[in-house]
Design an enzyme around this catalytic site. Structure first.
Site, short mmCIF file in Angstrom:
data_model
loop_
_atom_site.label_atom_id
_atom_site.label_comp_id
_atom_site.label_asym_id
_atom_site.label_seq_id
_atom_site.Cartn_x
_atom_site.Cartn_y
_atom_site.Cartn_z
N HIS A 479 12.03 -13.38 -29.53
CA HIS A 479 10.61 -13.42 -29.88
C HIS A 479 9.80 -12.99 -28.66
O HIS A 479 10.25 -13.08 -27.52
CB HIS A 479 10.17 -14.82 -30.34
CG HIS A 479 9.99 -15.78 -29.23
ND1 HIS A 479 8.76 -15.96 -28.57
CD2 HIS A 479 10.84 -16.66 -28.63
CE1 HIS A 479 8.89 -16.87 -27.65
NE2 HIS A 479 10.14 -17.32 -27.66
N CYS A 480 8.59 -12.52 -28.89
CA CYS A 480 7.62 -12.20 -27.86
C CYS A 480 6.27 -12.77 -28.31
O CYS A 480 6.25 -13.73 -29.08
CB CYS A 480 7.54 -10.70 -27.59
SG CYS A 480 7.11 -9.70 -29.02
#
Length: 596
Positions: A479-480
């Site tokens: 994830h970012c």
């Protein structure tokens, strides 16, 4: 010899009678000329003296000869002004309508002039022109066209056999008048045009025939019917054959074919048993007219060419081999069953007369290939749990509930699925769950999900998981900030590297369970702040980290751009480790670290 005038001495008493003087002088003149003609007969003998009466030009019969009538008679007998030539010219033979209308004289017929012949030698003066006797007239020169006897010798035997129904009048005229047949051979029009000479017959004529034997009602004599089978050849462009077929008419052959027309269907012979199919090869059984060209009979077309055999059509219904021979249909073929099946199919197969493709094998079973139901599976499908665990990413059946997007091929999971994974809801499937935070370092330090690790470069991810792959079951979640650009890009690079390192054992992977958190950290922080450590959120465009953000983004884009255009060289380690060989097909040390 005395002068003719000396004979007038005894006419002194008849000087006043002119009608007596003139005939006497004319008679004396003829007597003197007769002595001269006797000398010419010694050098130019005549076989016969033809006596005839002269006709006066005015239509009156003359008892005495005149010079005008004698000259006309000689010219008519020697030159034949009013008669056509006995033999037709080559150009006339091309037109049957003209050559047939000319009355051709026979060899033994005396040529008679339409004018009366000259009187006997005692009353006329003969001509000094040499002329052969008319009674011994004969033809010694060669004909400008081919003789009918030569054409008959090269006629196909099938066409000769069809002439058995000719009338007796035609046969008698053919044998009696040899000269007439020499000029005008009999040509009949039939369906197969078999009676035409070879130089007038079209190319579609048959060169072989079939005898069909049919017994009579009382078991008496056997009728032999010969049918000419036309071959599939192109029609000839011979104009003479077209003219002959239009000008001549003979219905004998048509009646012969119409009696048994039902035996022919669409150009094929039906219901012919094998014993009744015979080729006409006996030349002695065919009646041919006597001719002087007997040497040509040995070189007929049937002697030079051999007809193709015709297989009879079997009228019996086809027998289903699966029903009649149930033992031939086996699940696993054996050598004996295969041999029996091959012999049965070879004996009962329908071999056509003409085939466009020639092959060594007529069916697939002779090649050793069996039907689909007879195939034996030699590599059964593996159904163990280990084989189902390591599958390809394109056809993978992942363990966690996920969904796909159109941007890439990686699966997305929701926030609730991630919470269940952190709470141990899927501990029976996975031994460990690793959350990879792909944001920059200042973003990670500002706030992140509990137990998450910060890996924001490609090299860092490869060193962490692929330098020493884990042997237990692991679920990786990337994830970012929004999970729109950085996390999918790094996750795809990780999957491609894993695929390249396991290319020798496709489709197995070190980490088949790779997911992306849908919505990213921002969405997770807004809904689950208590699961963040520290409970804070620092965006990427924060004003206090402008220089750091610009530098980190440039490095990220540069690596992504260079990796797309950079050439690959074997020996250059993508893992930054000298102990690893990065060849995609090499059996390096990482291949021993498999998950079983």
């Amino acid at each position: 010899m005395d002068s003719p005038l000396s004979s007038l001495s005894f006419t002194n008493t008849l000087s006043g009678k002119r009608n007596v003087l003139r005939p006497a002088a004319r008679e004396l003149k003829l007597m003197s000329d007769r002595n001269a003609n006797q000398e010419l007969d010694f050098f130019f003998p005549k076989s016969k003296h033809i006596a005839s009466t002269l006709v006066d030009p005015f239509g009156k019969t003359c008892s005495t000869a005149s010079p005008a009538s004698s000259l006309a008679a000689d010219m008519s007998m020697n030159m034949h002004i009013d008669e056509s030539p006995a033999l037709p010219t080559p150009r006339r033979t091309l037109f049957r309508s003209l050559s047939c209308t000319v009355e051709t004289p026979l060899a033994n017929k005396t040529i008679v002039s339409p004018l009366p012949e000259s009187p006997s030698n005692d009353a006329l003066t003969e001509s000094y022109f040499f002329r052969q006797p008319a009674s011994k007239y004969s033809i010694t020169q060669d004909s400008p066209r081919v003789s009918s006897t030569i054409a008959y010798s090269f006629k196909p035997k099938a066409s000769i056999a069809l002439n058995t129904t000719k009338s007796e009048a035609t046969r008698s005229s053919l044998s009696s008048s040899s000269f007439d047949s020499y000029l005008r051979p009999n040509v009949s029009r039939s369906r197969s045009s078999g009676n035409a000479p070879p130089f007038l017959r079209s190319r579609s004529s048959s060169s072989y025939s079939i005898n069909k034997k049919k017994g009579t009602s009382g078991g008496q004599a056997t009728r032999h019917l010969t049918y000419a089978l036309s071959r599939t050849c192109s029609q000839s462009s011979n104009t003479t054959s077209l003219l002959e077929s239009c000008l001549t008419d003979d219905t004998d052959d048509f009646e012969l074919m119409s009696d048994h027309e039902d035996t022919f269907t669409m150009g094929k012979v039906a219901d012919l048993p094998e014993s009744s199919v015979e080729l006409v090869e006996d030349a002695a059984s065919i009646q041919r007219p006597n001719s002087d060209f007997g040497a040509c009979n040995d070189n007929s077309l049937d002697d030079l060419f051999q007809a193709s055999p015709i297989k009879p059509i079997d009228m019996l219904p086809k027998i289903n081999k699966d029903i009649a021979f149930p033992s031939l249909k086996v699940r696993s073929p054996s050598p004996m069953a295969f041999a029996m099946q091959e012999d049965a199919e070879y004996d009962e197969q329908d071999t056509p007369v003409l085939r466009r493709t020639q092959s060594m094998f007529l069916n697939s079973t002779r090649l050793g290939l069996f039907k689909s139901q007879d195939l034996v599976c030699v590599t059964p499908k593996q159904s163990t749990k280990e084989s189902e665990r390591f599958i390809s990413s394109h056809v993978e059946d992942l363990s966690l509930p996920c969904f796909a997007v159109k941007e890439d091929s990686l699966k997305r999971i929701t926030q609730e699925t991630l919470l269940g994974l952190l709470d141990g809801k899927f501990k029976d499937i996975f031994d460990k769950c690793i959350i990879i935070d792909c944001r920059f370092e200042y973003e990670y330090l500002g706030g992140h999900i509990s137990t998450a690790v910060n890996l924001n470069t490609k090299q860092a991810i490869v060193d962490a998981f692929l330098s020493k792959p884990l042997t237990h079951r692991v679920a990786l979640v990337f994830h970012c900030e929004h999970s729109a650009h950085r996390a999918p890009h790094l996750a795809l690079h990780f999957r491609n590297t894993d695929r390249r390192m396991n290319s020798h054992r496709y489709p197995f992977l070190y980490y088949p369970e790779v997911y992306i958190l849908h919505g990213g950290y921002k969405s997770f922080y807004e809904n689950h702040k208590n699961r963040c450590d520290p409970i804070n959120y620092v965006p990427m465009n924060d004003a206090s980290h402008v220089m750091t953000c610009t530098k980190a983004m440039n490095n990220f884009k540069r690596n992504a751009t260079f990796m797309r255009t950079k050439s690959y060289t074997f020996g250059q380690s993508v893992l930054a480790s000298p102990d690893v060989n990065d060849s995609p097909t090499a059996m390096h040390s990482l291949s021993t670290l498999r998950r079983f």
